[in-house]
Design a protein around this motif. Structure first.
Motif, PDB file in Angstrom:
ATOM      1  N   ALA A 415       1.001  -1.297  -0.086  1.00  0.00           N
ATOM      2  CA  ALA A 415       0.270  -0.109   0.035  1.00  0.00           C
ATOM      3  C   ALA A 415       0.729   0.917  -0.160  1.00  0.00           C
ATOM      4  O   ALA A 415       0.612   2.359  -0.739  1.00  0.00           O
ATOM      5  CB  ALA A 415      -0.718   0.260   1.476  1.00  0.00           C
ATOM      6  N   ARG A 416       2.372   1.055   0.561  1.00  0.00           N
ATOM      7  CA  ARG A 416       3.163   2.379   1.164  1.00  0.00           C
ATOM      8  C   ARG A 416       3.101   3.003  -0.254  1.00  0.00           C
ATOM      9  O   ARG A 416       4.248   3.763  -0.512  1.00  0.00           O
ATOM     10  CB  ARG A 416       3.374   2.493   1.953  1.00  0.00           C
ATOM     11  N   SER A 417       3.525   1.816  -0.928  1.00  0.00           N
ATOM     12  CA  SER A 417       4.233   1.471  -2.120  1.00  0.00           C
ATOM     13  C   SER A 417       3.287   2.195  -3.784  1.00  0.00           C
ATOM     14  O   SER A 417       4.025   2.370  -4.890  1.00  0.00           O
ATOM     15  CB  SER A 417       4.941  -0.038  -2.738  1.00  0.00           C
ATOM     16  N   VAL A 418       2.064   1.736  -3.313  1.00  0.00           N
ATOM     17  CA  VAL A 418       1.718   2.685  -4.113  1.00  0.00           C
ATOM     18  C   VAL A 418       0.699   3.963  -4.871  1.00  0.00           C
ATOM     19  O   VAL A 418       1.139   3.931  -6.214  1.00  0.00           O
ATOM     20  CB  VAL A 418      -0.539   1.919  -4.129  1.00  0.00           C
ATOM     21  N   PRO A 419       1.369   4.854  -3.998  1.00  0.00           N
ATOM     22  CA  PRO A 419       1.384   5.702  -4.602  1.00  0.00           C
ATOM     23  C   PRO A 419       2.349   6.393  -5.818  1.00  0.00           C
ATOM     24  O   PRO A 419       2.343   7.220  -6.441  1.00  0.00           O
ATOM     25  CB  PRO A 419       1.363   7.100  -3.619  1.00  0.00           C
ATOM     26  N   GLU A 420       3.847   6.420  -4.860  1.00  0.00           N
ATOM     27  CA  GLU A 420       4.347   6.114  -5.851  1.00  0.00           C
ATOM     28  C   GLU A 420       4.329   5.365  -7.181  1.00  0.00           C
ATOM     29  O   GLU A 420       4.846   5.714  -8.398  1.00  0.00           O
ATOM     30  CB  GLU A 420       6.244   5.585  -5.420  1.00  0.00           C
ATOM     31  N   ALA A 421       3.969   4.306  -7.270  1.00  0.00           N
ATOM     32  CA  ALA A 421       4.013   3.217  -8.657  1.00  0.00           C
ATOM     33  C   ALA A 421       2.647   4.303  -9.662  1.00  0.00           C
ATOM     34  O   ALA A 421       3.340   4.291 -11.077  1.00  0.00           O
ATOM     35  CB  ALA A 421       3.429   1.454  -8.504  1.00  0.00           C
ATOM     36  N   THR A 422       1.710   4.434  -9.176  1.00  0.00           N
ATOM     37  CA  THR A 422       0.968   5.297  -9.817  1.00  0.00           C
ATOM     38  C   THR A 422       1.361   6.264 -10.782  1.00  0.00           C
ATOM     39  O   THR A 422       0.802   6.660 -11.154  1.00  0.00           O
ATOM     40  CB  THR A 422      -0.666   5.599  -9.237  1.00  0.00           C
ATOM     41  N   ARG A 423       2.084   7.244  -9.737  1.00  0.00           N
ATOM     42  CA  ARG A 423       2.698   8.178  -9.569  1.00  0.00           C
ATOM     43  C   ARG A 423       3.185   8.221 -11.314  1.00  0.00           C
ATOM     44  O   ARG A 423       3.019   8.433 -12.197  1.00  0.00           O
ATOM     45  CB  ARG A 423       3.714   9.796  -8.782  1.00  0.00           C
ATOM     46  N   GLN A 424       4.372   7.374 -11.190  1.00  0.00           N
ATOM     47  CA  GLN A 424       5.343   6.598 -12.468  1.00  0.00           C
ATOM     48  C   GLN A 424       4.398   6.148 -13.814  1.00  0.00           C
ATOM     49  O   GLN A 424       4.534   6.780 -14.578  1.00  0.00           O
ATOM     50  CB  GLN A 424       5.929   5.715 -11.903  1.00  0.00           C
ATOM     51  N   VAL A 425       2.997   5.565 -13.643  1.00  0.00           N
ATOM     52  CA  VAL A 425       2.042   5.512 -14.591  1.00  0.00           C
ATOM     53  C   VAL A 425       1.453   6.295 -15.201  1.00  0.00           C
ATOM     54  O   VAL A 425       1.190   6.915 -15.963  1.00  0.00           O
ATOM     55  CB  VAL A 425       1.495   3.968 -14.307  1.00  0.00           C
ATOM     56  N   VAL A 426       1.104   7.062 -14.219  1.00  0.00           N
ATOM     57  CA  VAL A 426       0.081   8.508 -14.590  1.00  0.00           C
ATOM     58  C   VAL A 426       1.450   9.475 -15.330  1.00  0.00           C
ATOM     59  O   VAL A 426       1.072  10.148 -16.919  1.00  0.00           O
ATOM     60  CB  VAL A 426      -0.156   9.493 -13.579  1.00  0.00           C
ATOM     61  N   ALA A 427       1.885   9.932 -15.104  1.00  0.00           N
ATOM     62  CA  ALA A 427       3.052  10.269 -15.625  1.00  0.00           C
ATOM     63  C   ALA A 427       3.788   9.675 -17.633  1.00  0.00           C
ATOM     64  O   ALA A 427       3.869  10.580 -18.125  1.00  0.00           O
ATOM     65  CB  ALA A 427       4.476  10.431 -15.504  1.00  0.00           C
ATOM     66  N   ALA A 428       3.852   8.353 -17.446  1.00  0.00           N
ATOM     67  CA  ALA A 428       3.991   7.900 -18.488  1.00  0.00           C
ATOM     68  C   ALA A 428       2.873   7.744 -19.377  1.00  0.00           C
ATOM     69  O   ALA A 428       2.833   8.222 -21.258  1.00  0.00           O
ATOM     70  CB  ALA A 428       4.555   6.172 -18.298  1.00  0.00           C
TER      71      ALA A 428
END
Length: 431
Positions: A415-428
């Motif tokens: 769960a703590r890793s989700v915000p960072e992962a989604t930020r990268q996907v949104v940026a892509a």
């Protein structure tokens, strides 16, 4: 049947029951680990729902307005199938007790799934529960149709073949239309997943010893599963595209570009994983690292193996989450954290931290629609850990709590890793 998050939960619960039973048996032989042998009183463990009543704190959803009428129509299909059965089935109707029991169990499962749909927290999870209800009801109904009407496997095989042809035509016509790339990629990935389930398997798992009646029942379930996956996928696609403005164009280029960059990054991260060390002892910290690393390598390897760019982008979200979660646990282990419980307070804190982190991550994620699926999987880990605690009936040694503690920690780091992962996907998607 593809039960998505619900299926995964049911599988984990079944597997966990066997695992817990095995652990309980080992504990009766004495303390086989290095940890403390002092037992933790039952009353110090966190209060959890009774076994079978735990509900994930976050359920999967899709940014499409699923109509109540759609859910009601599917529920009606279930009840119509069940009404073809002369319930309660007795020996006069089906003399073979095992075969009769299979049909009765399927009818009971269909009813259980109907109840789950009524209490579902999102309409997507309700739709999924109704899908499982349909397939179970069809299993029972076709088993009885074999007795009553002489239903044959050939008839059901033909109906399944027609569904496969329809799914292939639908996949060919599927266009990545949309205006908001994040919302669109989540919807199109769900559509692709439904179609993939129709086309992935061409034969049900029928064993020779099943006999003709159960073979027909299995084919009925199989045909219904294919049809409901196709209907649900087409429904989501049509509801989504109908909601778009007339000028909404294709996002195919956007999805392709994002998928390519994300696959490259995920595989680079996988290749840069540090080598596995040789543990001094196989404690909970070692097991957490081993499992999370395995998950990270597997999900990273599979990114790009889906049926479309939308699925690849969504899969990359999960892979990045797994890679980041492994890194978090490895760093904590290197800092000397042991992870295991020594007191009931440790278990209570691990559980509350997992729940709070999942809720916070859904709020903190740049685009919750993209984060929800991964967080729903993390929530399943908490639900499963709760189920294991609910089976404990007396004081336990700390090592007996390693499995629920592992799941609470896993849910937290993911769960703590989700915000960072989604930020990268949104940026892509937006680059």
């Amino acid at each position: 049947m593809d039960r998505s998050s619900t299926t995964r939960r049911r599988f984990l619960l079944a597997a966990g029951a066997a695992s817990s039973a095995a652990l309980a048996g080992c504990n009766d032989l004495g303390d086989l680990g290095e940890g403390s042998s002092e037992e933790i009183p039952l009353g110090e463990l966190p209060e959890v729902p009774d076994e079978g009543e735990s509900v994930p704190v976050v359920a999967d959803a899709v940014p499409v307005d699923i109509e109540r009428a759609k859910l009601q129509a599917t529920a009606t299909r279930v009840t119509d199938l069940l009404e073809t059965l002369p319930l309660p089935l007795g020996a006069r109707e089906i003399p073979n007790g095992y075969v009769r029991g299979r049909l009765v169990d399927a009818a009971d499962e269909a009813t259980t799934y109907l109840d789950e749909a009524r209490s579902a927290t999102t309409r997507l999870s309700a739709l999924q529960s109704l899908r499982y209800a349909r397939t179970e009801a069809r299993f029972a109904a076709e088993g009885w149709a074999f007795v009553e009407d002489g239903r044959t496997k050939a008839e059901l095989r033909e109906r399944h073949r027609e569904t496969v042809e329809d799914a292939e035509a639908f996949r060919s016509a599927h266009e990545y239309r949309g205006t908001d790339p994040v919302r669109a990629v989540v919807v199109h990935a769900h559509v692709e997943a439904n179609v993939r389930r129709v086309l992935a398997d061409r034969e049900p798992s029928v064993y020779e010893e099943s006999g003709d009646l159960l073979t027909v029942a299995e084919w009925g379930e199989y045909a219904e599963s294919a049809r409901t996956h196709l209907e649900d996928g087409r429904y989501l696609y049509e509801r989504f595209t109908d909601s778009l403005s007339p000028g909404a164009g294709s996002l195919e280029g956007t999805f392709d570009s994002a998928a390519d960059s994300l696959v490259t990054d995920v595989r680079r991260r996988r290749d840069e994983l540090p080598p596995e060390g040789t543990p001094d002892e196989r404690d909970l910290g070692w097991e957490l690292q081993y499992r999370l690393r395995s998950d990270a390598e597997s999900s990273a390897k599979n990114v790009g193996d889906g049926d479309g760019a939308a699925s690849t982008v969504v899969d990359a979200t999960g892979a990045l989450t797994d890679l980041l979660a492994y890194e978090r646990v490895r760093n904590r282990a290197e800092d000397g954290e042991r992870f295991g419980a020594e007191t009931g307070a440790d278990v209570r804190e691990a559980r509350s931290t997992a729940l709070e982190t999942i809720r916070a991550a859904l709020t903190e994620a740049e685009r919750p629609a993209l984060a929800r699926g991964v967080l729903a999987d993390a929530a399943v880990q908490v639900t499963f850990a709760d189920e294991e605690l609910a089976r404990i009936r007396r004081s336990v040694r700390p090592r007996r709590l390693d499995d629920p503690m592992r799941r609470y920690v896993t849910a937290t780091v993911r769960a703590r890793s989700v915000p960072e992962a989604t930020r990268q996907v949104v940026a892509a998607l937006e680059s």
